[in-house]
Design an enzyme around this catalytic site. Structure first.
Site, PDB file in Angstrom:
ATOM      1  N   GLU A 235       0.666  -1.188  -0.087  1.00 30.06           N
ATOM      2  CA  GLU A 235       0.062  -0.063  -0.039  1.00 30.06           C
ATOM      3  C   GLU A 235       0.804   1.301  -0.105  1.00 30.06           C
ATOM      4  O   GLU A 235       0.710   2.178   1.022  1.00 30.06           O
ATOM      5  CB  GLU A 235      -1.093  -0.057   1.215  1.00 30.06           C
ATOM      6  CG  GLU A 235      -1.856  -1.267   1.288  1.00 30.06           C
ATOM      7  CD  GLU A 235      -2.979  -1.026   2.388  1.00 30.06           C
ATOM      8  OE1 GLU A 235      -2.929  -0.020   3.057  1.00 30.06           O
ATOM      9  OE2 GLU A 235      -3.949  -1.580   2.313  1.00 30.06           O
TER      10      GLU A 235
ATOM     11  N   GLU B 179      -5.344  -8.658   0.809  1.00 25.39           N
ATOM     12  CA  GLU B 179      -6.141  -8.353   1.783  1.00 25.39           C
ATOM     13  C   GLU B 179      -7.408  -8.083   1.697  1.00 25.39           C
ATOM     14  O   GLU B 179      -7.726  -7.274   0.733  1.00 25.39           O
ATOM     15  CB  GLU B 179      -5.496  -7.223   2.712  1.00 25.39           C
ATOM     16  CG  GLU B 179      -4.018  -7.406   3.358  1.00 25.39           C
ATOM     17  CD  GLU B 179      -3.696  -5.987   4.011  1.00 25.39           C
ATOM     18  OE1 GLU B 179      -4.538  -5.027   4.415  1.00 25.39           O
ATOM     19  OE2 GLU B 179      -2.285  -5.768   4.046  1.00 25.39           O
TER      20      GLU B 179
HETATM   21  C1  FCB Z   1      -4.626  -2.176   5.592  1.00 25.99           C
HETATM   22  C2  FCB Z   1      -3.142  -2.581   6.077  1.00 25.99           C
HETATM   23  C3  FCB Z   1      -3.045  -3.702   7.266  1.00 25.99           C
HETATM   24  C4  FCB Z   1      -4.230  -3.378   8.134  1.00 25.99           C
HETATM   25  C5  FCB Z   1      -5.585  -3.212   7.230  1.00 25.99           C
HETATM   26  C6  FCB Z   1      -6.833  -3.186   8.269  1.00 25.99           C
HETATM   27  O1  FCB Z   1      -4.554  -0.981   5.201  1.00 25.99           O
HETATM   28  O2  FCB Z   1      -2.360  -3.027   4.839  1.00 25.99           O
HETATM   29  O3  FCB Z   1      -1.765  -3.558   7.770  1.00 25.99           O
HETATM   30  O4  FCB Z   1      -4.120  -2.435   9.095  1.00 25.99           O
HETATM   31  O5  FCB Z   1      -5.603  -2.175   6.429  1.00 25.99           O
END
Ligand code: FCB
Length: 456
Positions: free
Chosen positions: A166, A359
């Site tokens: 990110e 994620e």
């Molecule tokens: C993302 C991050 C991760 C976590 C999630 C909820 O932005 O990559 O580390 O905090 O959000």
């Protein structure tokens, strides 16, 4: 009722990151990271929580791998703490830190779980922040050396690599928050993002040259589909701008080796950015990725409030709350169609790349516990809808190859401290006991059956 089934080789996993779970912040030679500094020396973290102990994963990794095994996971995405390997960011290696990840990888492989490594999930060695952080080309070089060490040391056993997690968040957002030295500065965020892309391309180049180059390498971007609040022309403009800053500014250097003209124009006018070095663009062009990692939790709904004012970036990206929608404990809208639309769009606009969802998950209250199992139906409902959206995209020929849930267990949620719980496994932070949630049992069944019944 219909049954949906995923491709046979679909990779089901979970994701974590070093600072959020490891603890042991100054054990066995680890250097300080910027997060050690932020938690100890600022007041911006809720309840003044720290990751000093976190989930104590550094000492409990064996137990945690057993949980992963019981879940039936095919892969585990984790990040490496750079200052555990190089306490000052470069130079001398800390053997104990290297051993820790060697042991973790052995444990995973012995249990048939594929390790997927993220090289950088925000915990920059503090000494590198002191020489300019991600705005500095010296830090770019240090990252490439670190990446090179990692490929050579672990690359015979680790076949999936992610350079960065990110960049939008740790450049533009953290700089506009003033996280590093408490002076909010969007211009510096732009400069940092340009350096990070150069570091990414150089690391990919390094990987291809390394003796262990027979795996895959990519990057993880947090992407969120942007919808206008209304059909007005101005709202459409706002969509184009927010999508440009949040999504295209990061996707296009990676997948097209260029920066989006419209955003570049606005940023240049406002901040008078130096010209993007030609060699950066050449490097990006010569070093394509094998897969794109996407982190996606929600969608973004915007209206045209000051569409040309970059200094109020955060104000502009207003997450409009719609009465009829459900929201997570983070205040993020449950928006599975946003994942579907995003996947279709990336596939269409960027030449059909291989994608992993690196994620996705939901922060829930997790208050109800029966017979030592957390009753998190809301998380199950969320995941069900998102899996279904992902499956629909696969049916439309999107090359989605795997899905990693955030997160294996509750952990340190950055500025929210421990107040937000994302885990499939509950962590009791006083005793470090791990307790299964209903969603963990549910996920286990999905993995075993490689699909599920949908009733919506
Ligand atoms: C993302 C991050 C991760 C976590 C999630 C909820 O932005 O990559 O580390 O905090 O959000």
């Amino acid at each position: 009722m219909k049954r949906i089934e995923f491709p046979n080789d679909f990779i089901w996993g979970v994701a974590t990151s070093s600072y959020q779970i490891e603890g042991a912040w100054q054990e066995e030679g680890k250097g300080e990271s910027i997060w050690d500094d932020v938690v100890h020396n600022t007041k911006i973290i809720k309840n003044r929580d720290t990751g000093d102990i976190a989930c104590d994963h550094y000492h409990r990794y064996k137990e945690d791998v057993q949980i992963m095994k019981a879940l039936g996971l095919k892969a585990y995405r984790f990040s490496v703490s750079w200052p555990r390997i190089f306490p000052s960011g470069k130079g001398k290696v800390n053997q104990k830190g290297v051993d820790f990840y060697d042991n973790l990888i052995s444990e995973l492989l012995e249990n048939q779980i594929e390790p997927v490594i993220t090289l950088y999930h925000w915990d920059l060695p503090l000494s590198l922040q002191k020489i300019g952080g991600w705005e500095s080309r010296k830090v770019v070089d240090a990252f490439v050396d670190y990446a090179n060490f990692m490929f050579n040391h672990y690359g015979d056993r680790v076949k999936k690599w992610i350079t960065f997690n990110e960049p939008l968040v740790f450049t533009m957002w953290f700089y506009s928050l003033g996280l590093y030295d408490l002076k909010p500065d969007v211009r510096r965020g732009y400069l940092a993002s340009i350096c990070v892309n150069a570091a990414h391309a150089k690391a990919v180049e390094m990987y291809r040259k390394s003796k262990n180059s027979d795996g895959e390498i990519g990057i993880t971007l947090n992407l969120s589909h942007v919808y206008p609040k209304t059909d007005s022309e101005l709202d459409q403009e706002a969509v184009k701008y927010v999508d440009g800053v949040n999504n295209r500014w990061f996707i296009e250097p990676i997948l097209k080796a260029s920066y989006p003209e419209d955003i570049l124009g606005i940023a240049n006018k406002k901040f008078n950015l130096p010209e993007i070095p030609k060699e950066d663009l050449l490097l990006l062009n010569d070093n394509p990725i094998d897969f794109l990692g996407i982190n996606n939790y929600s969608c973004t709904r915007v209206s045209a409030e000051k569409p040309d004012d970059l200094t109020s970036l955060r104000k502009l990206i207003k997450r409009e709350r719609l009465e009829e929608r459900e929201y997570s404990e983070m205040g993020w809208e449950v928006c599975p169609e946003g994942l579907f639309d995003l996947l279709i769009r990336i596939d269409k606009d960027y030449n059909h790349p291989i994608i992993y969802i690196t994620e996705n998950g939901m922060a829930c209250k997790d208050e109800k516990i029966v017979d030592n199992v957390v009753q998190d139906e809301d998380r199950i409902n969320y995941l069900k809808q998102y899996f279904e959206a992902a499956h629909r995209a696969i049916n439309k020929n999107v090359r989605l190859k795997g899905y990693f849930i955030w997160s294996l267990m509750d952990n340190f949620e950055w500025i929210e401290g421990y107040s937000k719980r994302f885990g499939l496994i509950r962590v009791n932070y006083e005793t470090q006991e791990r307790i299964w949630k209903k969603s963990a049992q549910w996920y286990h069944d999905i993995i075993t059956e490689n699909g599920f019944e949908v009733n919506f």
